[in-house]
Motif scaffolding. Structure first.
Motif, mmCIF file in Angstrom:
data_model
loop_
_atom_site.group_PDB
_atom_site.id
_atom_site.type_symbol
_atom_site.label_atom_id
_atom_site.label_comp_id
_atom_site.label_asym_id
_atom_site.label_seq_id
_atom_site.Cartn_x
_atom_site.Cartn_y
_atom_site.Cartn_z
ATOM 1 N N ARG A 155 0.815 -1.209 0.000
ATOM 2 C CA ARG A 155 0.000 0.000 0.000
ATOM 3 C C ARG A 155 0.857 1.271 0.000
ATOM 4 N NH1 ARG A 155 -4.620 0.042 -1.269
ATOM 5 N NH2 ARG A 155 -5.129 1.767 0.081
ATOM 6 N N GLY A 156 2.036 1.194 -0.593
ATOM 7 C CA GLY A 156 2.846 2.402 -0.762
ATOM 8 C C GLY A 156 3.765 2.730 0.395
ATOM 9 N N ALA A 157 3.652 1.958 1.488
ATOM 10 C CA ALA A 157 4.459 2.257 2.676
ATOM 11 C C ALA A 157 5.257 1.013 3.068
ATOM 12 C CB ALA A 157 3.541 2.692 3.824
ATOM 13 N N PRO A 158 6.517 0.912 2.637
ATOM 14 C CA PRO A 158 7.326 -0.241 3.033
ATOM 15 C C PRO A 158 7.447 -0.314 4.553
ATOM 16 C CG PRO A 158 8.513 1.164 1.471
ATOM 17 C CD PRO A 158 7.269 1.899 1.857
ATOM 18 N N ASP A 159 7.504 -1.545 5.075
ATOM 19 C CA ASP A 159 7.637 -1.762 6.510
ATOM 20 C C ASP A 159 8.869 -0.999 7.042
ATOM 21 O OD1 ASP A 159 8.231 -2.758 8.989
ATOM 22 O OD2 ASP A 159 7.769 -4.850 8.465
ATOM 23 N N PRO A 160 8.673 -0.124 8.024
ATOM 24 C CA PRO A 160 9.813 0.662 8.543
ATOM 25 C C PRO A 160 10.989 -0.214 8.995
ATOM 26 C CG PRO A 160 7.744 1.537 9.381
ATOM 27 C CD PRO A 160 7.388 0.283 8.646
ATOM 28 N N ASP A 161 10.702 -1.427 9.508
ATOM 29 C CA ASP A 161 11.810 -2.312 9.927
ATOM 30 C C ASP A 161 12.617 -2.782 8.723
ATOM 31 O OD1 ASP A 161 10.998 -2.105 12.529
ATOM 32 O OD2 ASP A 161 9.738 -3.915 12.446
ATOM 33 N N HIS A 188 4.115 6.810 9.624
ATOM 34 C CA HIS A 188 4.975 7.997 9.463
ATOM 35 C C HIS A 188 5.864 8.177 10.693
ATOM 36 C CE1 HIS A 188 4.208 10.210 5.796
ATOM 37 N NE2 HIS A 188 2.915 9.963 5.889
ATOM 38 N N ARG A 189 5.254 7.985 11.866
ATOM 39 C CA ARG A 189 6.028 8.202 13.110
ATOM 40 C C ARG A 189 7.102 7.133 13.262
ATOM 41 N NH1 ARG A 189 0.499 9.372 15.878
ATOM 42 N NH2 ARG A 189 0.270 11.596 15.385
ATOM 43 N N ALA A 190 6.803 5.917 12.801
ATOM 44 C CA ALA A 190 7.815 4.842 12.879
ATOM 45 C C ALA A 190 8.990 5.160 11.941
ATOM 46 C CB ALA A 190 7.171 3.504 12.511
ATOM 47 N N TYR A 191 8.698 5.713 10.771
ATOM 48 C CA TYR A 191 9.798 6.133 9.870
ATOM 49 C C TYR A 191 10.650 7.195 10.565
ATOM 50 C CZ TYR A 191 7.402 4.060 5.743
ATOM 51 O OH TYR A 191 6.814 3.232 4.836
ATOM 52 N N ARG A 192 9.960 8.120 11.241
ATOM 53 C CA ARG A 192 10.688 9.211 11.913
ATOM 54 C C ARG A 192 11.663 8.654 12.953
ATOM 55 N NH1 ARG A 192 12.243 13.545 10.197
ATOM 56 N NH2 ARG A 192 14.155 12.571 10.853
ATOM 57 N N ARG A 193 11.142 7.712 13.790
ATOM 58 C CA ARG A 193 11.999 7.138 14.856
ATOM 59 C C ARG A 193 13.192 6.422 14.226
ATOM 60 N NH1 ARG A 193 6.800 6.006 17.023
ATOM 61 N NH2 ARG A 193 6.867 3.868 16.243
#
Ligand code: TLP
Length: 353
Positions: free
Chosen positions: A119-125, A163-168
């Protein structure tokens, strides 16, 4: 309202090719006529300055710079965040890679790494696993580029928590986040949050005035003061300095003050079209996946469907051999949406025969 520049008979078409096709509103023509103008390259364009201040306020950033296109805003951001030889991480179908004709390599000389996503957002991990530290052998990752809403993923919205997980993750590695927010106002309206709630999670954000917000031309790149100073140099270098650009900025101010809430109507129509088309033979749509103003329609041969629809007065673009993209916008009302559904039904009936 001035004469609109359609070719003969064009008004009869339901134009779902893109939200970029919207014509300026009456309020925009009025604002253009009344705009106080200067020379923006000489730094004294009051209307551009007003638009930039408003964009900075809406995104909660220190500063903003008005640019001619979304492509230029994105690529300036990349050039400002990186040095040649740095690595950048993108979702694999990001507009910045897919539709900007190789600009990251040509203009910034960066190495592009891609990650898949539903859905356009790769898993932040997974993104974190790809971050490289610069060494004698490896390029250092300097920036992760995000896209909200995501064009090729059918207008999918990145949730705030992601978004917040990407930020961290970015903070752990001291790297930057850039958001291609060409349609970030659609994302914000879908999430029910002000755009600054998304923007505060990234270092730089570029958004388009010329899509669902109905301006004829223009995008705004926002970030911290030092970043935007650098961006002004890159804009000039790329030939993006514009003189009496207040004519366009005046439209942009109307976009930001009058056109944001209306985007919800486009989302409602996109959903209604998705529900109706999904019931037709030979067509499938992931109805739940329609979160904003873009609908991905699965058919057997997309180019042929597009030709058949055009004969019935409906314009849309194939995304691939088997997917059509429909984009809702202010110049498509309920009556036109119904006409589009009827045209699909006719083609479906003919194809099923
Ligand atoms: N997208 C256009 C085409 O290029 C595909 C469209 O019709 O949707 N980011 C995203 C996510 C975009 O969708 C676009 C335009 C851009 C950047 C570039 O904006 P412009 O066209 O102003 O350079």
């Amino acid at each position: 309202m001035p004469e609109r520049g359609f070719p003969e008979g064009h008004e009869r078409f339901v134009d779902l090719r893109s939200d970029t096709v919207t014509r300026p509103t009456k309020a925009m023509y009025d604002a253009m006529r009344d705009a106080v103008l200067g020379d923006d390259v000489l730094g004294d364009e009051p209307t551009v300055a007003r638009l930039e201040a408003l964009a900075a306020e809406k995104t909660g950033k220190e500063a903003a710079v008005f640019v001619p296109s979304g492509t230029m805003g994105n690529q300036i951001a990349l050039a400002c965040h990186t040095q040649p030889g740095d690595a950048v991480i993108f979702e694999e179908e990001a507009h910045m890679l897919y539709y900007e004709v190789g600009a990251p390599g040509v203009l910034s000389g960066v190495v592009s790494w891609t990650l898949p996503s539903e859905r356009g957002a790769p898993d932040p991990d997974e993104v974190e696993k790809r971050v490289l530290r610069a060494s004698l052998h490896t390029p250092g990752t300097r920036v992760v580029c995000l896209e909200n809403s995501h064009n090729r993923k059918g207008g999918a919205v990145i949730p705030l928590e992601t978004h917040r997980a990407y930020r961290r993750m970015a903070d752990r590695h001291g790297i930057a986040l850039h958001l291609d927010g060409a349609r970030v106002f659609n994302g914000a309206v879908a999430l029910g949050v002000p755009v600054r709630a998304i923007a505060e999670t990234v270092d730089s954000i570029n958004f388009c005035l010329s899509k669902g917000l109905r301006s004829p031309i223009g995008s705004v790149l926002c970030g911290c003061g030092a970043f935007i100073e650098k961006a002004r140099v890159w804009r000039k270098r790329l030939g993006g300095g514009m003189r009496q650009a207040g004519l366009l900025a005046a439209c942009g101010i109307v976009s930001l003050t009058q056109e944001v809430e209306r985007l919800a109507e486009d989302h409602r129509r996109a959903k209604a079209i998705a529900v109706a088309l999904d019931q037709l033979p030979g067509i499938s749509v992931d109805v739940a996946g329609v979160e904003t103003n873009i609908v991905r329609v699965n058919v057997d041969r997309a180019p042929e469907w597009s030709r058949q629809l055009e004969r019935r007065g409906v314009l849309c673009l194939p995304f691939s051999a088997t997917v059509l993209r429909l984009v809702l916008h202010a110049d498509v009302d309920d009556e036109q949406a119904s006409r589009a559904i009827a045209a699909f039904a006719e083609v479906a009936a003919q194809t099923a025969r």
